[in-house]
Write an enzyme that holds these catalytic residues in place. Structure first.
Site, mmCIF file in Angstrom:
data_model
loop_
_atom_site.group_PDB
_atom_site.id
_atom_site.type_symbol
_atom_site.label_atom_id
_atom_site.label_comp_id
_atom_site.label_asym_id
_atom_site.label_seq_id
_atom_site.Cartn_x
_atom_site.Cartn_y
_atom_site.Cartn_z
ATOM 1 N N SER A 73 1.010 -1.322 -0.121
ATOM 2 C CA SER A 73 -0.026 0.137 0.252
ATOM 3 C C SER A 73 0.748 1.265 -0.249
ATOM 4 C CB SER A 73 -0.976 0.390 1.377
ATOM 5 O OG SER A 73 0.115 -0.347 2.453
ATOM 6 N N ASP A 236 -5.665 7.492 9.124
ATOM 7 C CA ASP A 236 -5.757 6.795 10.174
ATOM 8 C C ASP A 236 -4.624 6.248 10.876
ATOM 9 O OD1 ASP A 236 -3.666 5.624 8.255
ATOM 10 O OD2 ASP A 236 -4.779 3.902 7.362
ATOM 11 N N HIS A 239 -0.808 4.788 7.534
ATOM 12 C CA HIS A 239 -0.626 4.699 6.003
ATOM 13 C C HIS A 239 0.205 6.259 5.916
ATOM 14 C CE1 HIS A 239 -2.520 2.077 5.263
ATOM 15 N NE2 HIS A 239 -2.261 1.159 4.320
#
Length: 279
Positions: A73, A236, A239
């Site tokens: 990611s 979040d 990330h």
């Protein structure tokens, strides 16, 4: 600096599997409770789709560089609100500015990937595609999903071989330090930090052996995430934010430019095959 989702299997990390068999039941239960606490704290506010950043940057400069980004990611850019703020977008613009060439970005990274999924990312590329440089960032999910280090680096080594067989120079960003994750309580965070650094060391060794350049992300950008988490992390708190990706791309750019022959000198935390006793 962190990578990828902890939400499906929890933040229980590889260290849970690596704890000695004689670990007290109470200690194991504490770690499991902390993993559940971290899952609740992190959640999934970003979804699973990163901005699509693939395009031809600075076309007017001509002589295009083909840049490929593979991995998890972080490589995909989850957490960035705009395409140009993803890792690939930042690197593409950095290359164009420093090399004076246009950049064609292709992102094959998939949110949630472990190192074992790199083979599928490479196989999905068009057979005739020949990137000038490939950037690989992976490892956090291997730690959180308790993948043995030897297995993780075997898959990474195979991916480096496959990319170099296509004629690409390869730059590997090693597993970030999961100790930067504030939502993860102690002692779980310390154990995650140790496990991620062990994987990063093994990634560095195997990548150098296969002829790739290596950027130790825990060293070159990790301190920014630890000292300034509100700015560096996205919603979040797991990330990178747009600023976090800016820092990460800036940290990786010297090795990417060196792989392209634009620069010769690289700073601390950057490693080259041969120079670092491998390759």
């Amino acid at each position: 600096m962190p990578t990828n989702h902890l939400t499906r299997t929890g933040v229980a990390l590889a260290v849970l599997g690596g704890l000695a068999g004689g670990t007290a039941y109470g200690a194991r239960e504490l770690l499991h409770r902390q993993a559940a606490q971290a899952r609740r704290a992190i959640g999934k506010p970003l979804g699973e789709d990163a901005p699509v950043a693939d395009r031809h940057y600075k076309k007017k400069l001509g002589a295009p560089v083909d840049l490929l980004v593979l991995g998890d990611s972080i490589a995909a850019g989850l957490g960035a609100e705009r395409a140009k703020h993803t890792l690939g977008g930042r690197l593409a613009r950095g290359i164009a500015k420093r090399a004076g060439r246009s950049v064609r970005l292709r992102t094959g990274a998939v949110v949630g990937s472990e190192s074992s999924m790199l083979a599928a990312q490479v196989d999905a590329l068009p057979p005739a595609y020949r990137p000038d440089v490939a950037v690989v960032v992976v490892g956090g999910n291997d730690v959180t999903h308790r993948v043995p280090v030897a297995e993780s680096v075997r898959h990474l080594g195979a991916a480096v071989d496959a990319l170099r067989a296509r004629g690409a120079e390869v730059v590997v960003g090693t597993c970030p330090d999961l100790g930067a994750l504030r939502p993860v309580p102690q002692p779980l965070r310390a154990l995650g930090s140790r496990a991620s650094r062990q994987l990063a060391d093994a990634q560095r060794a195997v990548a150098l052996e296969r002829g790739a350049r290596v950027v130790s992300l825990a060293h070159v950008v990790g301190p920014f995430f630890i000292t300034n988490p509100d700015e560096m992390f996205s919603l979040d708190r797991f990330h990178p934010s747009a600023h976090g990706y800016k820092r990460t791309a800036k940290a990786m750019l010297p090795s990417v430019l060196a792989a392209l022959g634009v620069v010769e000198e690289v700073p601390f935390g950057h490693h080259a095959p041969g120079v670092d006793g491998a390759g």
